[in-house]
Scaffold this active site. Structure first.
Site, PDB file in Angstrom:
ATOM      1  N   GLY A  39       0.801  -1.214   0.000  1.00 30.44           N
ATOM      2  CA  GLY A  39       0.000   0.000   0.000  1.00 30.44           C
ATOM      3  C   GLY A  39       0.833   1.262   0.000  1.00 30.44           C
ATOM      4  O   GLY A  39       0.428   2.296  -0.556  1.00 30.44           O
ATOM      5  N   ASP A 128       2.576  -7.522  13.377  1.00 31.26           N
ATOM      6  CA  ASP A 128       3.580  -7.268  12.344  1.00 31.26           C
ATOM      7  C   ASP A 128       4.821  -8.131  12.602  1.00 31.26           C
ATOM      8  O   ASP A 128       5.274  -8.249  13.736  1.00 31.26           O
ATOM      9  CB  ASP A 128       3.964  -5.787  12.351  1.00 31.26           C
ATOM     10  CG  ASP A 128       4.533  -5.323  11.032  1.00 31.26           C
ATOM     11  OD1 ASP A 128       5.212  -6.117  10.370  1.00 31.26           O
ATOM     12  OD2 ASP A 128       4.304  -4.150  10.669  1.00 31.26           O
ATOM     13  N   LYS A 279      -6.255  15.612  48.295  1.00 28.99           N
ATOM     14  CA  LYS A 279      -4.972  16.200  48.689  1.00 28.99           C
ATOM     15  C   LYS A 279      -4.016  15.054  48.994  1.00 28.99           C
ATOM     16  O   LYS A 279      -4.324  14.189  49.816  1.00 28.99           O
ATOM     17  CB  LYS A 279      -5.173  17.089  49.925  1.00 28.99           C
ATOM     18  CG  LYS A 279      -4.016  18.016  50.233  1.00 28.99           C
ATOM     19  CD  LYS A 279      -3.923  19.150  49.219  1.00 28.99           C
ATOM     20  CE  LYS A 279      -2.969  20.240  49.684  1.00 28.99           C
ATOM     21  NZ  LYS A 279      -3.534  21.016  50.806  1.00 28.99           N
ATOM     22  N   HIS A 280      -2.875  15.050  48.348  1.00 28.59           N
ATOM     23  CA  HIS A 280      -1.880  13.989  48.537  1.00 28.59           C
ATOM     24  C   HIS A 280      -2.499  12.603  48.349  1.00 28.59           C
ATOM     25  O   HIS A 280      -2.269  11.689  49.146  1.00 28.59           O
ATOM     26  CB  HIS A 280      -1.211  14.114  49.892  1.00 28.59           C
ATOM     27  CG  HIS A 280      -0.481  15.411  50.074  1.00 28.59           C
ATOM     28  ND1 HIS A 280       0.551  15.807  49.260  1.00 28.59           N
ATOM     29  CD2 HIS A 280      -0.660  16.416  50.969  1.00 28.59           C
ATOM     30  CE1 HIS A 280       0.992  16.996  49.649  1.00 28.59           C
ATOM     31  NE2 HIS A 280       0.268  17.392  50.682  1.00 28.59           N
ATOM     32  N   GLU A 332      -5.413  23.612  42.688  1.00 29.19           N
ATOM     33  CA  GLU A 332      -4.374  23.251  41.722  1.00 29.19           C
ATOM     34  C   GLU A 332      -4.964  22.811  40.383  1.00 29.19           C
ATOM     35  O   GLU A 332      -4.548  23.274  39.318  1.00 29.19           O
ATOM     36  CB  GLU A 332      -3.514  22.110  42.290  1.00 29.19           C
ATOM     37  CG  GLU A 332      -2.609  22.519  43.426  1.00 29.19           C
ATOM     38  CD  GLU A 332      -1.277  23.069  42.947  1.00 29.19           C
ATOM     39  OE1 GLU A 332      -1.124  23.308  41.735  1.00 29.19           O
ATOM     40  OE2 GLU A 332      -0.395  23.251  43.795  1.00 29.19           O
ATOM     41  N   ASN A 422      -4.501   2.708  57.042  1.00 27.72           N
ATOM     42  CA  ASN A 422      -5.818   2.348  57.568  1.00 27.72           C
ATOM     43  C   ASN A 422      -6.820   3.474  57.304  1.00 27.72           C
ATOM     44  O   ASN A 422      -6.531   4.622  57.612  1.00 27.72           O
ATOM     45  CB  ASN A 422      -5.727   2.087  59.066  1.00 27.72           C
ATOM     46  CG  ASN A 422      -5.011   0.797  59.403  1.00 27.72           C
ATOM     47  OD1 ASN A 422      -5.319  -0.231  58.845  1.00 27.72           O
ATOM     48  ND2 ASN A 422      -4.071   0.860  60.343  1.00 27.72           N
ATOM     49  N   HIS A 528      -2.561   0.808  49.828  1.00 26.84           N
ATOM     50  CA  HIS A 528      -1.280   1.222  50.395  1.00 26.84           C
ATOM     51  C   HIS A 528      -0.521   2.167  49.476  1.00 26.84           C
ATOM     52  O   HIS A 528      -0.847   2.292  48.322  1.00 26.84           O
ATOM     53  CB  HIS A 528      -0.410  -0.008  50.679  1.00 26.84           C
ATOM     54  CG  HIS A 528      -0.936  -0.842  51.798  1.00 26.84           C
ATOM     55  ND1 HIS A 528      -1.477  -2.094  51.590  1.00 26.84           N
ATOM     56  CD2 HIS A 528      -1.044  -0.598  53.121  1.00 26.84           C
ATOM     57  CE1 HIS A 528      -1.853  -2.600  52.763  1.00 26.84           C
ATOM     58  NE2 HIS A 528      -1.615  -1.704  53.698  1.00 26.84           N
TER      59      HIS A 528
END
Length: 528
Positions: A39, A128, A279-280, A332, A422, A528
């Site tokens: 092509g 491919d 936040k964070h 932000e 926690n 975590h």
């Protein structure tokens, strides 16, 4: 090894033909002989460009539905021959192998085919073979050969040729060779990942991960850390696919927090207006409301102090009234599935505020992998898509929750899964009123959440803490009754938690004594 390499012959074989004709014309104007296949060759001829078919070089036609066309010594010899090696040059002369100085290849659209949900056989046909083989050959021989795999590098190639009188410099070829190997690695990663999923192999012996650079960041979590943002090609709605309407470039922490915010607000779908303030990477306020501006105001009232400089995520397109409220404090980033003209005009006055708009909300239950680096390895797991319906809840106390309490319990549980463990979440009437996150003990999380609720109640001029009459969600079981009793002392009336502790009976008895309703989910959500 000379630094500059002349460009006399180029092989162009691309799936994505964006920019192909302009590139070929520029090469032809420099007297570069053009080779091509299928092509690509057809497109070049239709544009009036002189081109030789690879089949003319190899002496073999394309066959097997195009599966075999470039896998031939006269192609790979032309790419791999070391021009300064007399034996290599002699072999080229003996076997009629033309030197190929430039390879321009992009691969069959395997990733796009998978993203469209194609069946197994179609995906296989879009793997491919010849392309990656040629790319790797040309990249290995970058001392003599230039290889281009990305349309984005066409202009850089032409600039390089202009600056060096039709030649390419070694540093340039090295950079493109690295890009080429990264491309084939990413391609193979996509194929192996898809095949593992297709055959139901959840823990393959080897895993490959790949990404495409989206943004070089000023720094990482801290200014002394280098960082960049890569997209994974999944197309999942969110920070990676969003359009940034305004504001300075996103930082590492912005991207991380924005992702957390949008994934949380997506839990509420688009049925009722919802807002999450992060936040964070932890929610400091989440709420639903009768309108978007009400949802934002209720989320803001959970913890106005922490909301300063936070990330706001909305589950509906941003409107002017909501934008006006958000603009009252420093924010932000705002991310939403759209923004109207009035909202954009209001935010335009806040030049440092980043506004991101997406076309959709992510599906919280869509399967995907998450991974985290540890020393010497990677931890890989399914993303937490686990969900609990009301019918799954087990009432374990003498008193069952009321209908309103049940609504709030489900809301609190939804939020808790997005809070770092926690995790303790106090909520009432579709609004968080206290969040305790990331503590080493569940008791401390309960104490912090209660303290935040009390402090916010005072700031709002309330006669009592908004935790009074709220419910509490715990992402994992209460190992002792102390955390539960702290929540009871804060005024909660109902509890949702996974259960499964050795002291479940003790905790349930304490809940009964305090007159609380408690339900167990049987599913925890550590984060975590």
């Amino acid at each position: 090894m000379t630094s500059l390499a002349p460009l006399r012959r180029a092989l162009l074989s691309v799936s994505d033909k964006t920019g192909l004709i302009d590139l070929a014309r520029a090469l032809d104007a420099r007297g570069v002989e053009l080779l091509s296949t299928g092509g690509s060759a057809k497109a070049l001829r239709e544009a009036g460009l002189p081109v030789r078919d690879v089949a003319e070089i190899t002496g073999f036609p394309e066959m097997m539905d195009g599966r075999v066309k470039t896998l031939h010594p006269r192609v790979h010899g032309g790419l791999l021959a070391v021009r300064s090696d007399e034996a290599h040059v002699a072999a080229m002369d003996e076997h009629g192998i033309p030197a190929i100085d430039l390879l321009v290849v992009n691969l069959y659209p395997f990733e796009e085919t998978v993203a469209k949900g194609a069946d197994y056989d179609t995906c296989i046909e879009n793997i491919d073979i010849g392309g990656p083989a040629m790319i790797r050959a040309a990249a290995k021989n970058h001392a003599d050969v230039c290889v281009v795999t990305d349309v984005e590098d066409y202009d850089a190639l032409l600039s390089e040729l202009s600056e060096n009188d039709g030649q390419t410099g070694l540093p340039f070829r090295k950079r493109l060779a690295q890009t080429a190997y990264a491309r084939t690695a990413a391609y193979d990663a996509a194929v192996s990942t898809w095949m593992a999923q297709a055959i139901g192999e959840s823990t393959p012996r080897r895993r490959a991960f790949a990404g495409t650079l989206a943004q070089t960041l000023r720094y990482g979590e801290n200014p002394h850390q280098n960082a960049a943002f890569y997209t994974d090609g999944s197309g999942r709605p969110g920070v990676a696919t969003a359009q940034q309407v305004q504001g300075k470039a996103l930082s590492y922490n912005n991207i991380n927090d924005t992702d957390a915010a949008y994934e949380l607000v997506a839990e509420f779908g688009g049925d009722a207006p919802a807002c999450a303030i992060i936040k964070h990477a932890n929610p400091c306020g989440v709420a639903t409301g009768g309108s978007l501006v009400e949802a934002y105001a209720r989320a803001f009232d959970c913890d106005r102090t922490s909301a300063f400089g936070g990330i706001v995520a909305l589950n509906r397109p941003l409107d002017g009234a909501t934008a006006a409220e958000i603009a009252k404090i420093f924010t932000e980033v705002v991310i939403a599935p759209g923004a109207d003209a009035e909202a954009r005009e209001i935010f335009a006055a806040k030049k440092n505020l980043r506004l991101l708009v997406t076309e959709a909300l992510p599906d919280p239950r869509s399967p995907r992998l998450t991974y985290r680096q540890v020393a010497g390895g990677l931890l890989v797991q399914d993303h937490d898509t686990g969900a609990v319906a009301r019918g799954d809840l087990k009432v374990v106390t003498k008193r069952a929750p009321s209908a309103q309490e049940l609504d709030d319990l489900m809301f609190a549980w939804t939020v808790a899964r997005h809070v770092k463990s926690n995790a303790i979440v106090y909520a009432r009437d579709g609004q968080t009123v206290g969040v305790g996150a990331g503590q080493m003990s569940r008791l401390d999380s309960a104490l912090i959440a209660a303290a935040k609720a009390g402090r916010m109640g005072e700031a709002l001029g309330l006669s009592e803490s908004p935790a009074k009459g709220s419910v509490v969600a715990s992402d994992a079981f209460f190992p002792f009754a102390d955390g539960l009793m702290e929540a009871a002392g804060a005024g909660v009336t109902a509890v949702i938690q996974p259960g499964g502790s050795m002291r479940d009976d003790e905790v349930i008895a304490a809940a009964d004594e305090a007159g609380l309703a408690m339900v167990l989910t049987g599913m925890r959500h550590f984060r975590h």
